[in-house]
Design a protein around this motif. Structure first.
Motif, PDB file in Angstrom:
ATOM      1  N   MET A 179       0.805  -1.233   0.000  1.00 45.41           N
ATOM      2  CA  MET A 179       0.000   0.000   0.000  1.00 45.41           C
ATOM      3  C   MET A 179       0.835   1.280   0.000  1.00 45.41           C
ATOM      4  O   MET A 179       0.284   2.357  -0.180  1.00 45.41           O
ATOM      5  N   PHE A 180       2.142   1.166   0.182  1.00 48.79           N
ATOM      6  CA  PHE A 180       2.961   2.375   0.073  1.00 48.79           C
ATOM      7  C   PHE A 180       3.531   2.550  -1.327  1.00 48.79           C
ATOM      8  O   PHE A 180       4.208   3.532  -1.601  1.00 48.79           O
ATOM      9  N   TYR A 192       4.016  -4.422   5.825  1.00 53.07           N
ATOM     10  CA  TYR A 192       4.503  -4.444   7.206  1.00 53.07           C
ATOM     11  C   TYR A 192       3.824  -5.517   8.040  1.00 53.07           C
ATOM     12  O   TYR A 192       4.420  -6.127   8.902  1.00 53.07           O
ATOM     13  N   GLU A 193       2.539  -5.704   7.800  1.00 54.89           N
ATOM     14  CA  GLU A 193       1.808  -6.757   8.495  1.00 54.89           C
ATOM     15  C   GLU A 193       1.253  -7.682   7.427  1.00 54.89           C
ATOM     16  O   GLU A 193       0.038  -7.792   7.248  1.00 54.89           O
ATOM     17  N   ASP A 198      10.969  14.232  10.602  1.00 52.73           N
ATOM     18  CA  ASP A 198       9.662  14.594  11.161  1.00 52.73           C
ATOM     19  C   ASP A 198       9.819  15.694  12.194  1.00 52.73           C
ATOM     20  O   ASP A 198      10.937  16.047  12.577  1.00 52.73           O
ATOM     21  N   PHE A 200      18.825   6.818  11.650  1.00 53.30           N
ATOM     22  CA  PHE A 200      17.799   7.857  11.784  1.00 53.30           C
ATOM     23  C   PHE A 200      17.683   8.297  13.233  1.00 53.30           C
ATOM     24  O   PHE A 200      16.764   7.893  13.949  1.00 53.30           O
ATOM     25  N   ALA A 224       4.562  17.061   4.331  1.00 50.85           N
ATOM     26  CA  ALA A 224       3.234  16.454   4.306  1.00 50.85           C
ATOM     27  C   ALA A 224       2.596  16.443   5.690  1.00 50.85           C
ATOM     28  O   ALA A 224       1.402  16.239   5.829  1.00 50.85           O
ATOM     29  N   TYR A 225       3.398  16.632   6.724  1.00 46.90           N
ATOM     30  CA  TYR A 225       2.845  16.621   8.080  1.00 46.90           C
ATOM     31  C   TYR A 225       2.535  18.035   8.559  1.00 46.90           C
ATOM     32  O   TYR A 225       2.266  18.253   9.725  1.00 46.90           O
ATOM     33  N   ASP A 245       9.245  10.479  -0.170  1.00 46.23           N
ATOM     34  CA  ASP A 245       9.353   9.209  -0.905  1.00 46.23           C
ATOM     35  C   ASP A 245      10.507   9.259  -1.902  1.00 46.23           C
ATOM     36  O   ASP A 245      11.288   8.328  -2.025  1.00 46.23           O
ATOM     37  N   ARG A 304      13.571   6.671  -0.866  1.00 45.07           N
ATOM     38  CA  ARG A 304      13.296   5.383  -1.477  1.00 45.07           C
ATOM     39  C   ARG A 304      14.441   5.009  -2.418  1.00 45.07           C
ATOM     40  O   ARG A 304      14.754   5.757  -3.325  1.00 45.07           O
ATOM     41  N   ASP A 343      -2.724  17.482   7.905  1.00 48.56           N
ATOM     42  CA  ASP A 343      -1.633  18.146   8.611  1.00 48.56           C
ATOM     43  C   ASP A 343      -1.917  18.076  10.094  1.00 48.56           C
ATOM     44  O   ASP A 343      -3.044  18.282  10.514  1.00 48.56           O
ATOM     45  N   TYR A 344      -0.866  17.797  10.886  1.00 46.83           N
ATOM     46  CA  TYR A 344      -1.177  17.873  12.304  1.00 46.83           C
ATOM     47  C   TYR A 344      -0.689  19.158  12.947  1.00 46.83           C
ATOM     48  O   TYR A 344      -0.796  19.348  14.135  1.00 46.83           O
ATOM     49  N   ARG A 401       4.677   6.195   9.923  1.00 42.94           N
ATOM     50  CA  ARG A 401       4.758   7.196  10.989  1.00 42.94           C
ATOM     51  C   ARG A 401       4.980   6.552  12.348  1.00 42.94           C
ATOM     52  O   ARG A 401       4.727   7.147  13.392  1.00 42.94           O
TER      53      ARG A 401
END
Lengths: 320, 371
Positions: free
Chosen positions: A92-93, A109-110, A209, A241, A263-264, A294, A298, B148-149, B212
């Motif tokens: 899904m990524f 991931y799962e 982040d 990281f 994006a955050y 990405d 990536r 956005d947070y 995240r």
């Protein structure tokens, strides 16, 4: 050196790498009977055997037509070398290229063994094995290769070239893989040429982040900054990281800040508004840039796009 | 009704109206003895704060730190010759970090003591009935959401954490309610159940948004890396009134250490006290968690450490827990930003890793002490 000769040499080098990979599959002993004829370049004949990045021997019986790519980087590579039609499912990524999102979606991931087996793939590509998934799939008779785990992300652009070559070999798109690598190499060379004479580039802080995670030199992203001769302020951290202390960032005074967390909601303005950050060189000279996370993290074909974008941010005077 | 023994009487202090005079005198003596130990505790706290202000991953000489701090006084300017980056680091980064760590430590320890008192349960901590799990779910939901947070420079994460924490507690409280009474055991069970629902929902969100996972995990483990002065205004409006209320109820909490029926007969409105104190403690904890993430251990261990050192009288246990909780978390945060420099270590890891051995040491030291 003409581009054609360069391409030829690269292709040969690529085949050499693959031959070596095949040769060492049983502990560095003599080549196995499965080894494809390596004499002539760009010839792929099945069955072929490769050794994946975790040292597993993977035999591919025929050209894969139903690939499940549980690795966003592998997905990008497959589409870039013309093997997109052979991909029936992605994780899904895998959001690039656009066409990849039309494929059936799986979770990398799962991962659900049943869901993967249920779509009937003839080759599964993982970049991360959460625990014997590859073996479980093999037990079900599904050929599976692990191409770089989370811990062992390719640390250099060369490693990406190797992966492109390997995927080209596995899917019988060696010619396109060679062309792609040659094109990428040309672009890396162009960047390096533009930087000729640079001893030490600007100090950079690459923000992963808003809690101040960053990419140290020992990460794939960090490797791009090494090519750019940038001084990464996370040097000295012992993880790829690390989360940097705020006061360390202020003290080490980055000249350029790259935001991979746009994006955050982070932006040059939010960075400028942070208390205590006002006197950081990058803030004062307004050299804060946003980059697609990405693209930059990536290990796929677009890492060269990221490299070029970063080069422009770091050396505006050398690149237009 | 159980007969009073003298140890129990001592705990009542003057709140126990049925108390004969000599016992009241003893209680008053106990009360008076608070001041020397409070002075000692405040001294330790001040020392911890100064140490934490002087040391950090960036080596700034202690005299430079002192000059930067003193220059904040009106009419003093001793820092003009120092690099601007040092002044920013000390005043904008390090000091707010120390102050907020202290405030959160004091809040968690105070609320832990309150929970232990109201539930009469030594295993209680401020997260027992859902604050942490609810806050974690709220924060995670915002962090993993595609939106956005940060909106207009204000992060939604603390808001969501605060709301999530209070919602969880309110749910547990209303589920445990039987008529006009909220039995404490039912409340604990409801809280534990709500917590596990919220925790599993949090895990589900994390696993489904693995890109995240780092951000989420960092928040869940707690830390002060992003402290700034403005965050004080997130915490103080809730913590100050809550702390004032709780501190005023020290005597009542002593009485409550009998069973609830006895306390009722001694004139305590048990249900109202429970609602008031749990409400105040939960509000303060939710505010603290919203700025620091979920820092374990402080709220459980500090009240017990105070109990082991100075006994179970809540009139001193509450303020002393605040003071020691603040000092402890300031020192833990000092380690969090220095042991792995230039990287951070989530402070929750430090509090458990360093706090537990110290607590076990106290436990061995006072083996004969009974809770």
């Amino acid at each position: 050196m003409s581009s054609l000769v360069q391409r030829g040499l690269l292709l040969l080098a690529l085949v050499g790498v693959l031959a070596a990979a095949v040769a060492c599959e049983d502990g560095g002993g003599e080549p196995t009977p499965h080894a494809p004829p390596m004499g002539s370049a760009a010839e792929v004949s099945y069955p072929l055997t490769i050794v994946d990045t975790v040292g597993r021997e993977v035999t591919i019986g025929a050209q894969p037509q139903r690939i499940a790519s549980l690795s966003p980087a592998a997905t990008e590579i497959l589409f870039a070398i013309g093997a997109g039609d052979q991909v029936i499912a992605v994780d899904m990524f895998s959001n690039y290229p656009e066409e990849a999102t039309t494929r059936q979606q799986l979770d990398a991931y799962e991962p659900n063994l049943e869901a993967i087996a249920g779509i009937g793939p003839d080759l599964v590509l993982l970049f991360y094995d959460p625990g014997e998934l590859a073996d479980s799939l093999e037990r079900l008779g599904i050929t599976t290769a692990v191409l770089g785990s989370v811990e062992e992300t390719p640390e250099s652009v060369e490693a990406v070239f190797d992966q492109i070559g390997l995927l080209g070999f596995m899917t019988d798109h060696l010619q396109e893989a060679g062309d792609l690598v040659a094109e990428m190499q040309d672009r890396v060379d162009a960047v390096e040429e533009a930087l000729a004479g640079v001893e030490q580039g600007p100090r950079i802080f690459h923000e992963v982040d808003a809690t101040l995670y960053t990419a140290a030199p020992d990460s794939f992203v960090g490797g791009l900054y090494k090519i750019l001769k940038a001084q990464n302020i996370a040097a000295g951290a012992d993880q790829p990281f690390p989360q940097l202390s705020q006061e360390v960032i202020i003290e080490r005074d980055p000249e350029v800040i790259i935001l991979a967390d746009g994006a955050y909601g982070e932006s040059p303005d939010t960075v400028k508004a942070r208390p205590g950050w006002g006197n950081i060189s990058a803030v004062r000279s307004d050299r804060i840039f946003v980059i697609d996370p990405d693209m930059v993290s990536r290990p796929g074909p677009r890492c060269v796009d990221a490299l070029e974008a970063l080069a422009e941010y770091l050396y505006p005077e050398r690149l237009e | 009704m159980k007969p009073f023994d003298s140890a129990q009487r001592r705990l009542f202090g003057s709140a126990a109206r049925a108390e004969p005079l000599p016992e009241a005198a003893l209680g008053a003596l106990l009360g008076r003895a608070l001041w020397p130990r409070l002075a000692l505790g405040l001294g330790v706290l001040l020392g911890a704060a100064l140490l934490a202000a002087a040391i950090g991953p960036v080596g700034i000489p202690a005299d430079a730190v002192a000059r930067i701090l003193l220059s904040r006084l009106p009419g003093v300017s001793l820092a003009d010759s120092l690099p601007q980056s040092w002044q920013d680091i000390v005043w904008e980064v390090r000091l707010p970090r120390v102050v907020i760590a202290g405030l959160v430590g004091a809040t968690l320890a105070l609320c832990g003591a309150t929970y232990q008192a109201v539930f009469r349960n030594p295993l209680a901590d401020p997260y027992l009935i859902g604050v942490a799990a609810g806050a974690g779910l709220g924060a995670t939901a915002v962090i993993v959401s595609p939106l956005d947070y940060t909106v207009g420079g204000v992060s939604l994460v603390p808001l969501a954490a605060f709301g999530g924490g209070l919602t969880a507690v309110a749910l547990a409280y209303s589920l445990a309610r039987v008529g006009r009474v909220v039995p404490t055991v039912t409340l604990i069970l409801a809280g534990v159940a709500i917590s596990s629902i919220a925790t599993s929902a949090t895990a589900f969100l994390m696993i489904n948004h693995s890109q995240r996972v780092h951000t989420t995990l960092t928040w869940l483990l707690g830390g002060f890396n992003l402290s700034e002065w403005s965050k004080l205004w997130w915490v103080l409006p809730y913590v100050l009134p809550a702390a004032a209320v709780i501190l005023l109820y020290g005597r009542i909490l002593n009485v409550l250490q009998l069973d609830e029926d006895q306390a009722q007969q001694l004139g305590v409105n048990v249900e109202r006290v429970k609602l008031l104190l749990l409400g105040a403690a939960s509000l303060a904890t939710a505010a603290a968690v919203s700025v620091s993430g979920i820092i374990g251990f402080v709220g459980l261990i500090i009240p017990h450490a105070v109990r082991l050192l100075w006994g179970p009288d809540y009139r001193q246990l509450l303020p002393m827990s605040m003071v020691l909780g603040a000092a402890f978390l300031i020192l833990a945060d000092l380690l969090a930003r220095t042991v792995n420099s230039p990287s951070e270590v989530p402070v929750g890891i430090i509090t458990a890793f360093c706090g537990a051995p110290f607590f076990l040491y106290l436990l061995r030291l006072r083996q004969r002490a009974v809770f």
